[in-house]
Write a protein that holds these residues in place. Structure first.
Motif, PDB file in Angstrom:
ATOM      1  N   GLY A   1      -3.333 -10.846  -5.573  1.00  0.00           N
ATOM      2  CA  GLY A   1      -2.080 -11.812  -5.239  1.00  0.00           C
ATOM      3  C   GLY A   1      -1.652 -11.583  -3.886  1.00  0.00           C
ATOM      4  O   GLY A   1      -0.710 -12.187  -3.645  1.00  0.00           O
ATOM      5  N   CYS A   2      -2.358 -11.259  -2.946  1.00  0.00           N
ATOM      6  CA  CYS A   2      -2.065 -10.892  -1.550  1.00  0.00           C
ATOM      7  C   CYS A   2      -2.689 -12.153  -0.833  1.00  0.00           C
ATOM      8  O   CYS A   2      -3.988 -12.113  -0.693  1.00  0.00           O
ATOM      9  CB  CYS A   2      -2.175  -9.605  -0.923  1.00  0.00           C
ATOM     10  SG  CYS A   2      -0.990  -8.408  -1.664  1.00  0.00           S
ATOM     11  N   THR A   3      -2.013 -12.697   0.031  1.00  0.00           N
ATOM     12  CA  THR A   3      -2.613 -13.924   0.999  1.00  0.00           C
ATOM     13  C   THR A   3      -1.821 -13.836   2.413  1.00  0.00           C
ATOM     14  O   THR A   3      -0.886 -13.227   2.281  1.00  0.00           O
ATOM     15  CB  THR A   3      -2.489 -15.254   0.469  1.00  0.00           C
ATOM     16  OG1 THR A   3      -0.782 -15.764   0.153  1.00  0.00           O
ATOM     17  CG2 THR A   3      -2.976 -15.359  -1.010  1.00  0.00           C
ATOM     18  N   VAL A   4      -2.477 -14.335   3.138  1.00  0.00           N
ATOM     19  CA  VAL A   4      -2.034 -14.590   4.489  1.00  0.00           C
ATOM     20  C   VAL A   4      -1.827 -16.093   5.069  1.00  0.00           C
ATOM     21  O   VAL A   4      -3.051 -16.822   4.604  1.00  0.00           O
ATOM     22  CB  VAL A   4      -2.670 -13.892   5.790  1.00  0.00           C
ATOM     23  CG1 VAL A   4      -2.216 -14.191   7.142  1.00  0.00           C
ATOM     24  CG2 VAL A   4      -2.821 -12.400   5.373  1.00  0.00           C
ATOM     25  N   SER A   5      -0.895 -16.534   5.063  1.00  0.00           N
ATOM     26  CA  SER A   5      -0.575 -18.236   5.283  1.00  0.00           C
ATOM     27  C   SER A   5       0.022 -18.358   6.746  1.00  0.00           C
ATOM     28  O   SER A   5       0.965 -17.610   6.958  1.00  0.00           O
ATOM     29  CB  SER A   5       0.064 -18.896   4.332  1.00  0.00           C
ATOM     30  OG  SER A   5      -0.519 -18.738   3.174  1.00  0.00           O
TER      31      SER A   5
ATOM     32  N   PHE B   1      -4.617 -18.797  -6.902  1.00  0.00           N
ATOM     33  CA  PHE B   1      -3.526 -19.560  -6.891  1.00  0.00           C
ATOM     34  C   PHE B   1      -2.518 -19.837  -5.597  1.00  0.00           C
ATOM     35  O   PHE B   1      -2.124 -20.966  -5.404  1.00  0.00           O
ATOM     36  CB  PHE B   1      -2.644 -19.103  -7.992  1.00  0.00           C
ATOM     37  CG  PHE B   1      -1.401 -19.723  -8.585  1.00  0.00           C
ATOM     38  CD1 PHE B   1      -1.444 -20.979  -9.025  1.00  0.00           C
ATOM     39  CD2 PHE B   1      -0.300 -19.293  -7.880  1.00  0.00           C
ATOM     40  CE1 PHE B   1      -0.492 -21.565  -9.520  1.00  0.00           C
ATOM     41  CE2 PHE B   1       0.933 -20.096  -7.854  1.00  0.00           C
ATOM     42  CZ  PHE B   1       1.065 -21.376  -8.894  1.00  0.00           C
ATOM     43  N   LEU B   2      -2.252 -18.426  -5.043  1.00  0.00           N
ATOM     44  CA  LEU B   2      -1.534 -18.920  -3.843  1.00  0.00           C
ATOM     45  C   LEU B   2      -2.158 -19.417  -2.879  1.00  0.00           C
ATOM     46  O   LEU B   2      -1.523 -20.276  -1.955  1.00  0.00           O
ATOM     47  CB  LEU B   2      -1.120 -17.349  -3.382  1.00  0.00           C
ATOM     48  CG  LEU B   2      -0.158 -16.540  -4.480  1.00  0.00           C
ATOM     49  CD1 LEU B   2      -0.155 -15.143  -3.892  1.00  0.00           C
ATOM     50  CD2 LEU B   2       1.111 -17.217  -4.457  1.00  0.00           C
ATOM     51  N   VAL B   3      -3.522 -19.204  -2.526  1.00  0.00           N
ATOM     52  CA  VAL B   3      -4.075 -20.101  -1.444  1.00  0.00           C
ATOM     53  C   VAL B   3      -3.979 -21.519  -1.768  1.00  0.00           C
ATOM     54  O   VAL B   3      -3.761 -22.307  -0.939  1.00  0.00           O
ATOM     55  CB  VAL B   3      -5.533 -19.518  -1.135  1.00  0.00           C
ATOM     56  CG1 VAL B   3      -6.425 -20.438  -0.308  1.00  0.00           C
ATOM     57  CG2 VAL B   3      -5.457 -18.059  -0.564  1.00  0.00           C
TER      58      VAL B   3
ATOM     59  N   PHE C   1       3.589 -17.240 -13.419  1.00  0.00           N
ATOM     60  CA  PHE C   1       3.291 -15.933 -13.723  1.00  0.00           C
ATOM     61  C   PHE C   1       4.595 -15.246 -14.246  1.00  0.00           C
ATOM     62  O   PHE C   1       4.308 -14.224 -14.755  1.00  0.00           O
ATOM     63  CB  PHE C   1       2.421 -15.075 -12.801  1.00  0.00           C
ATOM     64  CG  PHE C   1       1.256 -15.719 -12.157  1.00  0.00           C
ATOM     65  CD1 PHE C   1       0.035 -15.591 -12.970  1.00  0.00           C
ATOM     66  CD2 PHE C   1       1.329 -16.439 -11.051  1.00  0.00           C
ATOM     67  CE1 PHE C   1      -1.108 -16.344 -12.634  1.00  0.00           C
ATOM     68  CE2 PHE C   1       0.183 -17.049 -10.623  1.00  0.00           C
ATOM     69  CZ  PHE C   1      -0.982 -16.935 -11.496  1.00  0.00           C
ATOM     70  N   GLY C   2       5.521 -15.551 -14.099  1.00  0.00           N
ATOM     71  CA  GLY C   2       6.845 -14.935 -14.542  1.00  0.00           C
ATOM     72  C   GLY C   2       7.177 -13.871 -13.755  1.00  0.00           C
ATOM     73  O   GLY C   2       7.759 -12.857 -14.115  1.00  0.00           O
ATOM     74  N   ILE C   3       6.653 -13.692 -12.686  1.00  0.00           N
ATOM     75  CA  ILE C   3       6.736 -12.325 -11.687  1.00  0.00           C
ATOM     76  C   ILE C   3       7.391 -13.098 -10.409  1.00  0.00           C
ATOM     77  O   ILE C   3       7.227 -14.363  -9.898  1.00  0.00           O
ATOM     78  CB  ILE C   3       5.450 -12.008 -11.147  1.00  0.00           C
ATOM     79  CG1 ILE C   3       4.840 -11.440 -12.302  1.00  0.00           C
ATOM     80  CG2 ILE C   3       5.679 -10.941 -10.085  1.00  0.00           C
ATOM     81  CD1 ILE C   3       3.431 -10.978 -12.219  1.00  0.00           C
TER      82      ILE C   3
ATOM     83  N   GLU D   1      10.310 -21.547  -0.371  1.00  0.00           N
ATOM     84  CA  GLU D   1      10.874 -22.042  -1.904  1.00  0.00           C
ATOM     85  C   GLU D   1       9.889 -22.544  -2.774  1.00  0.00           C
ATOM     86  O   GLU D   1      10.022 -22.093  -3.988  1.00  0.00           O
ATOM     87  CB  GLU D   1      12.004 -23.206  -1.387  1.00  0.00           C
ATOM     88  CG  GLU D   1      12.619 -23.718  -2.621  1.00  0.00           C
ATOM     89  CD  GLU D   1      13.635 -24.914  -2.387  1.00  0.00           C
ATOM     90  OE1 GLU D   1      13.826 -25.892  -3.129  1.00  0.00           O
ATOM     91  OE2 GLU D   1      14.120 -24.863  -0.977  1.00  0.00           O
ATOM     92  N   VAL D   2       9.155 -23.530  -2.470  1.00  0.00           N
ATOM     93  CA  VAL D   2       8.054 -23.881  -3.433  1.00  0.00           C
ATOM     94  C   VAL D   2       7.177 -23.026  -3.734  1.00  0.00           C
ATOM     95  O   VAL D   2       6.955 -22.572  -5.181  1.00  0.00           O
ATOM     96  CB  VAL D   2       7.251 -25.096  -2.605  1.00  0.00           C
ATOM     97  CG1 VAL D   2       5.864 -25.444  -3.439  1.00  0.00           C
ATOM     98  CG2 VAL D   2       7.927 -26.138  -2.076  1.00  0.00           C
ATOM     99  N   THR D   3       6.747 -22.124  -3.018  1.00  0.00           N
ATOM    100  CA  THR D   3       5.614 -20.717  -3.359  1.00  0.00           C
ATOM    101  C   THR D   3       6.706 -19.860  -4.537  1.00  0.00           C
ATOM    102  O   THR D   3       5.974 -19.486  -5.462  1.00  0.00           O
ATOM    103  CB  THR D   3       5.351 -20.033  -2.224  1.00  0.00           C
ATOM    104  OG1 THR D   3       4.559 -20.851  -1.271  1.00  0.00           O
ATOM    105  CG2 THR D   3       4.363 -19.054  -2.610  1.00  0.00           C
TER     106      THR D   3
END
Length: 69
Positions: A24-28, A2-4, A50-52, A40-42
């Motif tokens: 749930g961890c990414t590098v961008s 999802f994050l990627v 996800f409510g987190i 802000e968007v992320t």
């Protein structure tokens, strides 16, 4: 994933990938002027999905190794 996928849709993102070991961890890699919008968007989309509340760690590239003196 999802994050990627979200990162790739956000203007100013140069690259993004999942990291191993922690779900749930990414590098961008994000252009410096696009960081506030990216955060802000992320944050909003992740919270909505996800409510987190996500956490972010900012790092900046340095000059690298070089001779001192």
């Amino acid at each position: 994933n999802f994050l990627v996928e979200l990162a790739w849709r956000t203007p100013g993102v140069i690259g993004s990938r999942m990291t191993g070991g922690f779900a749930g961890c990414t590098v961008s890699i994000v252009r410096k002027d696009a960081i506030p919008n990216f955060l802000e968007v992320t944050k909003q989309e992740y919270r909505d999905a996800f409510g987190i509340e996500p956490e972010f760690y900012e790092a900046f590239a340095g000059d690298g190794a070089h001779r001192i003196g």
